[in-house]
Enzyme design. Structure first.
Site, PDB file in Angstrom:
ATOM      1  N   CYS A   2      13.155   6.251  -4.354  1.00 54.73           N
ATOM      2  CA  CYS A   2      14.582   6.619  -5.212  1.00 54.73           C
ATOM      3  C   CYS A   2      14.788   5.585  -5.740  1.00 54.73           C
ATOM      4  CB  CYS A   2      15.355   7.131  -4.131  1.00 54.73           C
ATOM      5  SG  CYS A   2      14.722   8.637  -3.288  1.00 54.73           S
ATOM      6  N   ARG A  27       8.852   2.324  -9.322  1.00 57.74           N
ATOM      7  CA  ARG A  27       9.138   2.555  -7.970  1.00 57.74           C
ATOM      8  C   ARG A  27       8.554   3.941  -7.482  1.00 57.74           C
ATOM      9  NH1 ARG A  27      13.488  -1.124  -5.845  1.00 57.74           N
ATOM     10  NH2 ARG A  27      13.531   0.185  -4.156  1.00 57.74           N
ATOM     11  N   TRP A  75      12.526  10.433  -4.948  1.00 55.27           N
ATOM     12  CA  TRP A  75      11.246  10.822  -4.471  1.00 55.27           C
ATOM     13  C   TRP A  75      11.413  11.449  -3.039  1.00 55.27           C
ATOM     14  CZ3 TRP A  75       8.763   9.190   0.203  1.00 55.27           C
ATOM     15  CH2 TRP A  75       7.230   9.285   0.314  1.00 55.27           C
ATOM     16  N   ASN A 100      19.940   6.869  -1.828  1.00 54.54           N
ATOM     17  CA  ASN A 100      18.673   6.546  -1.365  1.00 54.54           C
ATOM     18  C   ASN A 100      18.673   6.528   0.146  1.00 54.54           C
ATOM     19  OD1 ASN A 100      18.114   6.147  -4.166  1.00 54.54           O
ATOM     20  ND2 ASN A 100      17.778   4.046  -3.895  1.00 54.54           N
ATOM     21  N   GLY A 101      17.674   6.784   0.701  1.00 58.69           N
ATOM     22  CA  GLY A 101      17.681   6.704   2.356  1.00 58.69           C
ATOM     23  C   GLY A 101      17.639   8.178   2.937  1.00 58.69           C
ATOM     24  N   GLU A 483      -8.535  -3.913   1.898  1.00 53.94           N
ATOM     25  CA  GLU A 483      -7.624  -3.866   0.607  1.00 53.94           C
ATOM     26  C   GLU A 483      -8.312  -3.162  -0.453  1.00 53.94           C
ATOM     27  OE1 GLU A 483      -4.699  -4.044   0.094  1.00 53.94           O
ATOM     28  OE2 GLU A 483      -4.489  -4.682  -2.105  1.00 53.94           O
ATOM     29  N   LYS A 487      -6.858   0.053  -2.424  1.00 57.64           N
ATOM     30  CA  LYS A 487      -6.841   0.188  -4.089  1.00 57.64           C
ATOM     31  C   LYS A 487      -7.355   1.364  -4.656  1.00 57.64           C
ATOM     32  CE  LYS A 487      -4.101  -1.935  -4.583  1.00 57.64           C
ATOM     33  NZ  LYS A 487      -3.483  -2.875  -3.373  1.00 57.64           N
ATOM     34  N   GLU A 490      -5.621   4.631  -3.555  1.00 56.14           N
ATOM     35  CA  GLU A 490      -4.248   4.836  -4.210  1.00 56.14           C
ATOM     36  C   GLU A 490      -4.338   5.351  -5.459  1.00 56.14           C
ATOM     37  OE1 GLU A 490      -1.318   1.416  -2.335  1.00 56.14           O
ATOM     38  OE2 GLU A 490      -3.077   0.778  -3.446  1.00 56.14           O
ATOM     39  N   HIS A 506     -21.785   2.225  14.933  1.00 57.12           N
ATOM     40  CA  HIS A 506     -20.946   2.948  15.967  1.00 57.12           C
ATOM     41  C   HIS A 506     -20.377   4.104  15.230  1.00 57.12           C
ATOM     42  CE1 HIS A 506     -21.677  -0.137  18.706  1.00 57.12           C
ATOM     43  NE2 HIS A 506     -21.284  -1.136  17.846  1.00 57.12           N
ATOM     44  N   LYS A 605       6.721   2.504  -4.813  1.00 59.48           N
ATOM     45  CA  LYS A 605       6.476   0.828  -4.977  1.00 59.48           C
ATOM     46  C   LYS A 605       7.225   0.278  -3.752  1.00 59.48           C
ATOM     47  CE  LYS A 605       5.191  -3.036  -6.909  1.00 59.48           C
ATOM     48  NZ  LYS A 605       3.747  -3.145  -6.418  1.00 59.48           N
TER      49      LYS A 605
HETATM   50  C1  G6P Z   1       4.204   0.707  -0.440  1.00 64.22           C
HETATM   51  C2  G6P Z   1       3.571   0.200  -1.841  1.00 64.22           C
HETATM   52  C3  G6P Z   1       2.295  -0.813  -1.333  1.00 64.22           C
HETATM   53  C4  G6P Z   1       2.987  -1.974  -0.568  1.00 64.22           C
HETATM   54  C5  G6P Z   1       3.655  -1.647   0.803  1.00 64.22           C
HETATM   55  C6  G6P Z   1       4.330  -2.580   1.425  1.00 64.22           C
HETATM   56  O1  G6P Z   1       3.317   1.588   0.138  1.00 64.22           O
HETATM   57  O2  G6P Z   1       3.112   1.172  -2.653  1.00 64.22           O
HETATM   58  O3  G6P Z   1       1.967  -1.386  -2.587  1.00 64.22           O
HETATM   59  O4  G6P Z   1       1.784  -2.630  -0.138  1.00 64.22           O
HETATM   60  O5  G6P Z   1       4.459  -0.294   0.291  1.00 64.22           O
HETATM   61  O6  G6P Z   1       5.275  -2.855   0.598  1.00 64.22           O
HETATM   62  P1  G6P Z   1       6.169  -4.527   0.713  1.00 64.22           P
HETATM   63  O7  G6P Z   1       6.872  -4.509  -0.225  1.00 64.22           O
HETATM   64  O8  G6P Z   1       6.889  -4.635   1.942  1.00 64.22           O
HETATM   65  O9  G6P Z   1       5.079  -5.177   0.549  1.00 64.22           O
END
Ligand code: G6P
Length: 610
Positions: A2, A27, A75, A100-101, A483, A487, A490, A506, A605
């Protein structure tokens, strides 16, 4: 997640609010809304599901005007993605709220407010804020006092901005758990959940602290702490580039940010890495004393930042000779854990606002860690303010939801931390030299690695129709495989899993067939021969492999294996280098699939709720 923007001015604030929302789009959100106090003393509210542009179109055709206003991107947490659930929420056409929250006790509050005659028009927790404040106003309190009394009734997290139509040219804001920043203008003032939203109108900011409530008018900002006492908070001049939100000719922010990596890594090293080692005090005042006494490092993070921590564990134990634990913040915060002697708590976060990571830091303080360090990209963020030590990654604003340049600068920071801790723990002269040299070569190596982009674009064609994929790596490349898988899922929505390739037998071998592409990261390190055996295991079962390999690793393409040569690099920086081709692969697969690369569905984000 949000986003909030608010403004109190003499001019019409509609443009400021909508531009602010656009700047917060990165975000992640699913609906947006605005409420304006109009000259005739009424509240005008416009809300839309979908993109901010839909709201902009609706506001434009409504010719909405107002000199005091609040706006929000939502969101969804409580209640589906509907216009009725979008913010701002009203109480009795008098009070307007954005939030927000999460108000955790909203169900109890709902019952109490219903008993007092309030009706609810949404499924959200936020609507309870509007009615609670209204109830306090009806008791005869001015808006500030009404908000101060209300927040005492809320459990959970909030960054909230409230307008009362009977008290125009004013907003009252409250922060607990979700960040809020006041922007100072000339004869006008602003509020937002992220300074990015306000950069077109001001560069002077006050970051509210936990428990703060503030009253904002055109000419004044009065802040009160948790105890209700007036407080002065520092005014910070932002040095974030105004145009950080531009795509600079790239089709997506993500692609721009992938290509920025040589530059931002250079920035991260600048002034910190000298010819033969680290510059003094790069982890801040007093850090040297802490680092000299560290016997254990506990790393806490979420998402991509967690993968940076996983990689750092290999480095810290291999080179710096300190034991290291890495844990996902949402797990750490809810379990009993044992604190090692002389243990340094390290949080990693791009945003510095991730709710679980922040809660883990607060918990760690109670548990008695020797000290806390955050590796973070956003100056002034909550993690930076609440940690004993802070190391800024200097990646610049990262807009794409899928983290790229923030990750590689986090890894760069961790290699420097390895040097700094290792210095006191028997880091060998040879390793130290190797890491320093490797770091010096890093920006140029990243540039060279980006030149293989075209080959990866071709490769992406072979993935676009797949539903599943497997990423394999060993040693410090295992977190890079994780990672890479993150990606891909995502942004392309292809199911991707990562395995340490020694684990293949395994379980995952059962999945291998020609419909399951297997991506292997294979630098020329001491585990290469072991990795080659794992590759043979996949080949023997008819798997199709895509191997990112050092040319000296002597892999060659054939009908079951496509080899993509990655420039040769020093072992210490190989995890950083091999990250780039995996980022590019995900990007190009997503491009072919036509997904929303910069704002993938359902993701945010900055995750400011737990
Ligand atoms: C969200 C974002 C990710 C990020 C994660 C942790 O899931 O989409 O890209 O890695 O939060 O965020 P931070 O700001 O703590 O690295």
């Amino acid at each position: 997640m949000c986003g909030i923007v608010g403004a109190v001015a003499e001019r019409n604030v509609v443009e400021i609010l909508l531009e602010g929302l656009k700047r917060l789009e990165y975000r992640g959100y699913d609906s947006a809304g605005v409420a304006l106090l109009q000259d005739d003393g009424t509240l005008n509210r416009i809300r839309r599901t979908g993109k901010v542009q839909e709201l902009v179109d609706a506001v434009t055709s409504d010719n909405a005007l107002g000199t005091t206003g609040i706006a929000h991107t939502r969101w969804a947490t409580h209640g589906g993605v509907t216009e009725a659930n979008a913010h701002p929420h009203f109480s009795a056409e008098r009070v307007a709220v954005v939030h927000n929250g999460i108000i955790e006790n909203y169900l109890d509050l709902r019952d109490q407010l219903r008993a007092k005659g309030y009706t609810f028009t949404s499924d959200t927790d936020t609507e309870t804020i509007a009615h609670t404040v209204n109830e306090e106003l009806k008791a005869g309190h001015p808006l500030l006092k009404a908000v101060q009394n209300s927040v005492k009734q809320f459990h959970g997290a909030y960054g909230t901005v409230i307008m009362d139509k009977q008290d125009p040219a004013k907003v009252v804001v409250a922060r607990s758990g979700s960040p809020l920043v006041i922007g100072l203008g000339l004869g006008e003032n602003f509020i937002a959940s992220d300074q990015m939203a306000l950069l077109p109108v001001t560069r002077r900011f006050i970051f509210l602290e936990e428990g703060d409530v503030a009253e904002i008018t055109r000419r004044e900002v009065n802040i009160f702490d948790q105890a209700g006492q007036p407080v002065e908070r520092e005014i910070v001049e932002s040095n974030i580039e105004h145009d950080a939100g531009d795509k600079a000719g790239y089709r997506h922010y993500m692609l721009k940010e992938i290509h920025e990596q040589p530059t931002v890594v250079r920035n991260a090293l600048k002034g910190r890495l000298e010819e033969h080692g680290l510059a003094p005090d790069i982890f801040g005042e007093g850090a040297e004393n802490v680092l000299a006494n560290v016997k254990h490092v506990q790393i806490i993070a979420c998402g991509t930042s967690y993968h940076a921590g996983m990689t750092a564990r290999y480095w810290l134990e291999q080179y710096a000779n300190v034991s290291c634990g890495v844990e996902i913040a949402s797990e750490f915060r809810y379990r009993k854990s044992v604190v090692h002697e002389n243990s340094l708590l390290v949080t990693i976060s791009q945003s510095g606002e991730t709710a679980d990571t922040l809660a883990a830091l607060r918990l760690a303080k109670e548990l008695g860690y020797m000290s806390s360090l955050t590796i973070c990209n956003v100056p002034g963020s909550s993690l930076v303010r609440e940690s004993d030590l802070a190391f800024m990654t200097k990646a610049g604003a990262e807009i794409g939801v899928a983290s790229t340049k923030a990750f590689t600068t986090q890894l760069t920071a961790f290699l420097m931390l390895t040097l700094a801790i290792g210095k006191h723990n028997g880091l060998s002269e040879t390793d130290s030299k190797q890491i320093v040299q490797a770091l010096h070569s890093l920006p140029a190596k990243l540039e060279e690695t980006l030149t293989i982009s075209e080959g990866i674009e071709d490769l992406a064609e072979e993935f676009a129709d797949k539903n599943h994929s497997l990423f394999l790596g060993r040693g410090d490349q295992y977190p890079i495989a994780m990672e890479g898988a993150l990606k891909l899922k995502e942004i392309s929505y292809i199911h991707a899993e990562a395995y340490a390739s020694g684990e293949l037998k395994h379980g995952p071998l059962a999945l291998i067939d020609e419909e399951m592409p297997v991506i292997v990261v294979a630098p020329n390190n001491e585990l290469l021969e072991k990795l080659k055996s794992n590759v043979e295991e996949v080949r023997a079962r008819g798997g199709i492999m895509y191997v990112f390999a050092d040319k000296n690793a002597r892999f060659s393409s054939d009908e079951t294996m496509r080899v993509i040569n990655v420039p040769h690099c020093e072992p210490a920086i190989a995890p950083i280098i091999y990250t780039l081709p995996l980022q590019l692969l995900s990007y190009y697969v997503a491009l072919i699939k036509g997904t929303d690369v910069d704002q993938p569905r359902n993701l945010a984000k900055s995750v400011t709720v737990e």
